[in-house]
Motif scaffolding. Structure first.
Motif, PDB file in Angstrom:
ATOM      1  N   LEU A 122       0.809  -1.224   0.000  1.00  0.00           N
ATOM      2  CA  LEU A 122       0.000   0.000   0.000  1.00  0.00           C
ATOM      3  C   LEU A 122       0.841   1.273   0.000  1.00  0.00           C
ATOM      4  O   LEU A 122       0.284   2.373  -0.104  1.00  0.00           O
ATOM      5  CB  LEU A 122      -0.926   0.022   1.221  1.00  0.00           C
ATOM      6  CG  LEU A 122      -1.935  -1.111   1.357  1.00  0.00           C
ATOM      7  CD1 LEU A 122      -2.866  -0.836   2.530  1.00  0.00           C
ATOM      8  CD2 LEU A 122      -2.735  -1.311   0.073  1.00  0.00           C
ATOM      9  N   ASN A 124       2.429   4.466  -0.878  1.00  0.00           N
ATOM     10  CA  ASN A 124       2.226   5.438  -1.963  1.00  0.00           C
ATOM     11  C   ASN A 124       1.108   5.034  -2.917  1.00  0.00           C
ATOM     12  O   ASN A 124       1.070   5.485  -4.066  1.00  0.00           O
ATOM     13  CB  ASN A 124       3.530   5.654  -2.744  1.00  0.00           C
ATOM     14  CG  ASN A 124       4.664   6.112  -1.855  1.00  0.00           C
ATOM     15  OD1 ASN A 124       4.505   7.031  -1.056  1.00  0.00           O
ATOM     16  ND2 ASN A 124       5.815   5.465  -1.975  1.00  0.00           N
ATOM     17  N   LYS A 125       0.196   4.203  -2.444  1.00  0.00           N
ATOM     18  CA  LYS A 125      -0.963   3.805  -3.233  1.00  0.00           C
ATOM     19  C   LYS A 125      -2.207   4.525  -2.724  1.00  0.00           C
ATOM     20  O   LYS A 125      -2.372   4.758  -1.521  1.00  0.00           O
ATOM     21  CB  LYS A 125      -1.189   2.292  -3.151  1.00  0.00           C
ATOM     22  CG  LYS A 125      -0.124   1.453  -3.834  1.00  0.00           C
ATOM     23  CD  LYS A 125      -0.179   1.629  -5.348  1.00  0.00           C
ATOM     24  CE  LYS A 125       0.798   0.714  -6.055  1.00  0.00           C
ATOM     25  NZ  LYS A 125       0.745   0.893  -7.523  1.00  0.00           N
ATOM     26  N   THR A 126      -3.106   4.859  -3.643  1.00  0.00           N
ATOM     27  CA  THR A 126      -4.394   5.434  -3.275  1.00  0.00           C
ATOM     28  C   THR A 126      -5.366   4.291  -3.026  1.00  0.00           C
ATOM     29  O   THR A 126      -5.551   3.426  -3.895  1.00  0.00           O
ATOM     30  CB  THR A 126      -4.929   6.350  -4.377  1.00  0.00           C
ATOM     31  OG1 THR A 126      -3.996   7.409  -4.596  1.00  0.00           O
ATOM     32  CG2 THR A 126      -6.271   6.958  -3.982  1.00  0.00           C
ATOM     33  N   VAL A 127      -5.979   4.274  -1.843  1.00  0.00           N
ATOM     34  CA  VAL A 127      -6.807   3.143  -1.441  1.00  0.00           C
ATOM     35  C   VAL A 127      -8.056   3.633  -0.716  1.00  0.00           C
ATOM     36  O   VAL A 127      -8.159   4.798  -0.343  1.00  0.00           O
ATOM     37  CB  VAL A 127      -6.028   2.185  -0.509  1.00  0.00           C
ATOM     38  CG1 VAL A 127      -4.805   1.624  -1.216  1.00  0.00           C
ATOM     39  CG2 VAL A 127      -5.619   2.896   0.791  1.00  0.00           C
ATOM     40  N   ALA A 144       0.108   5.034   2.926  1.00  0.00           N
ATOM     41  CA  ALA A 144      -1.044   4.832   2.048  1.00  0.00           C
ATOM     42  C   ALA A 144      -1.807   6.139   1.895  1.00  0.00           C
ATOM     43  O   ALA A 144      -1.963   6.897   2.852  1.00  0.00           O
ATOM     44  CB  ALA A 144      -1.956   3.756   2.613  1.00  0.00           C
ATOM     45  N   ASP A 155      -5.650   1.542  -8.122  1.00  0.00           N
ATOM     46  CA  ASP A 155      -4.377   2.243  -8.304  1.00  0.00           C
ATOM     47  C   ASP A 155      -3.387   1.229  -8.862  1.00  0.00           C
ATOM     48  O   ASP A 155      -2.827   0.412  -8.134  1.00  0.00           O
ATOM     49  CB  ASP A 155      -3.877   2.820  -6.982  1.00  0.00           C
ATOM     50  CG  ASP A 155      -2.666   3.736  -7.173  1.00  0.00           C
ATOM     51  OD1 ASP A 155      -1.990   3.630  -8.219  1.00  0.00           O
ATOM     52  OD2 ASP A 155      -2.382   4.555  -6.272  1.00  0.00           O
ATOM     53  N   GLY A 156      -3.201   1.285 -10.163  1.00  0.00           N
ATOM     54  CA  GLY A 156      -2.336   0.317 -10.817  1.00  0.00           C
ATOM     55  C   GLY A 156      -2.915  -1.076 -10.701  1.00  0.00           C
ATOM     56  O   GLY A 156      -4.066  -1.317 -11.059  1.00  0.00           O
ATOM     57  N   ILE A 158      -3.391  -2.599  -7.805  1.00  0.00           N
ATOM     58  CA  ILE A 158      -4.004  -2.753  -6.492  1.00  0.00           C
ATOM     59  C   ILE A 158      -5.441  -2.228  -6.527  1.00  0.00           C
ATOM     60  O   ILE A 158      -5.692  -1.082  -6.896  1.00  0.00           O
ATOM     61  CB  ILE A 158      -3.197  -1.995  -5.413  1.00  0.00           C
ATOM     62  CG1 ILE A 158      -1.781  -2.552  -5.309  1.00  0.00           C
ATOM     63  CG2 ILE A 158      -3.909  -2.076  -4.068  1.00  0.00           C
ATOM     64  CD1 ILE A 158      -1.693  -3.967  -4.807  1.00  0.00           C
TER      65      ILE A 158
END
Length: 328
Positions: A122, A124-127, A144, A155-156, A158
């Motif tokens: 997670l 640097n991922k937008t969740v 996150a 996000d990519g 994920i």
């Protein structure tokens, strides 16, 4: 025939609907395509033997994370209260990292994304996740980027969703990616659900969680606002009502509630409008007046901006079956 292999993780205390909902949605693809398309689904347990869900029903996984598994296209991690006992298991984290390297996509439903976070997936991922778990998620995985009002976020590779029934939103999005919009729409029609749900989680979560505790210095001003939503309040007028300076009221209110007095007022007006829409047939102009909006157009714009659904659509979707003319 196009076949896509999906691995569905199960752990003690998993939310059954997080697995059952997507499994039913995916299974309809084979039926509706007359066997031309298919999802090959396999459950993977974090422990050996039967696994009990949070509702008490048990399942016997097809594999475990300790067994050799086929190469999955997609991994789905459900949520459930049991995730907080399972998410930081090093064996599970290692397994998820391997799957992330090999799979086309890795997804989590509800608070299942805590397992992805523990595996480092997670950062640097937008969740998103269930609104109740947002504070814990933010403190546990500060890298996150959380979108707390979203039902579904990609996000990519994920994919994450809000709570429980949002697993069906996730499966429909994947079906559309894999087999096209028409197939996703056909499945949604068969399941009698929306292909795209309007609005975010704010439709379902309490907007007034920030009410002050009994005995707090701000209780009086909160109660005054709630009883007089139609009045054109300002910080200065509220401060005068409780015999404080505007600066002191703002400071104490923010300390007690975590938000400013005017933000609380805006939340309270939206919450009251929701209750009128759900429980009465009052026209929008009257609801706008009672809730302190300048006019009907301003009410519509504010409601849409806050909940991503307009008042008329909200009323159609959420109003009570037994409607009264007035509330309060």
């Amino acid at each position: 025939m196009k076949r896509i292999k999906i691995g569905m993780l199960v752990f003690p205390g998993f939310q059954l609907l997080d697995i059952a909902g997507p499994k039913d949605a995916f299974a309809e693809v084979k039926v509706l395509s007359k066997g031309e398309c298919e999802y090959d689904m396999m459950t993977v347990g974090t422990t050996r033997g039967t696994v009990q869900s949070s509702s008490g029903l048990t399942t016997v996984p097809d594999r475990t994370i300790f067994d050799t598994c086929p190469e999955f296209d997609t991994i789905i991690v459900p949520g459930g209260l049991g995730i907080f006992d399972a998410f930081d298991d090093p064996a599970l984290s290692d397994w998820l990292r391997v799957q992330h390297r090999q799979c086309r996509r890795v997804s989590a439903i509800c608070n299942g994304l805590f397992a992805l976070g523990s595996a480092g997936l997670l950062d640097n991922k937008t969740v998103t996740t269930h609104w109740m778990d947002v504070p814990r998620l933010a403190s546990t995985f500060p890298k996150a980027r959380i979108e707390p009002d979203q039902i579904f976020v990609r996000d990519g590779r994920i994919y994450t969703t809000a709570g429980v029934t949002a697993g069906i939103d996730l499966s429909l999005a994947m079906i559309e990616d894999d087999f096209g919009r028409q197939m996703a729409l056909d499945v949604a029609k068969y399941l009698i659900v929306y292909l795209r749900r309007a609005g975010g989680q704010s439709q379902f979560s309490p907007l007034l969680e920030t009410q002050a505790s009994p005995g707090s210095q701000t209780v009086e001003v909160q109660q005054y606002m709630l009883e007089n939503l139609h009045v054109g309040h300002t910080v200065a007028s509220l401060a005068e009502h409780v015999h404080m300076s505007a600066r002191n009221l703002s400071r104490i209110f923010s300390k007690d509630c975590g938000i400013t007095p005017m933000t609380f007022l805006a939340n309270a007006r939206i919450d009251a409008a929701r209750r009128y829409l759900e429980a009465t047939e009052l026209p929008l102009r009257e609801i706008a007046r009672r809730c302190g909006f300048d006019d009907t157009d301003g009410f519509r714009r504010t409601f849409l901006r806050r909940l991503q659904i307009n008042p008329a659509e909200y009323r159609d979707r959420f109003r009570s079956k037994t409607m009264h003319e007035k509330v309060g």
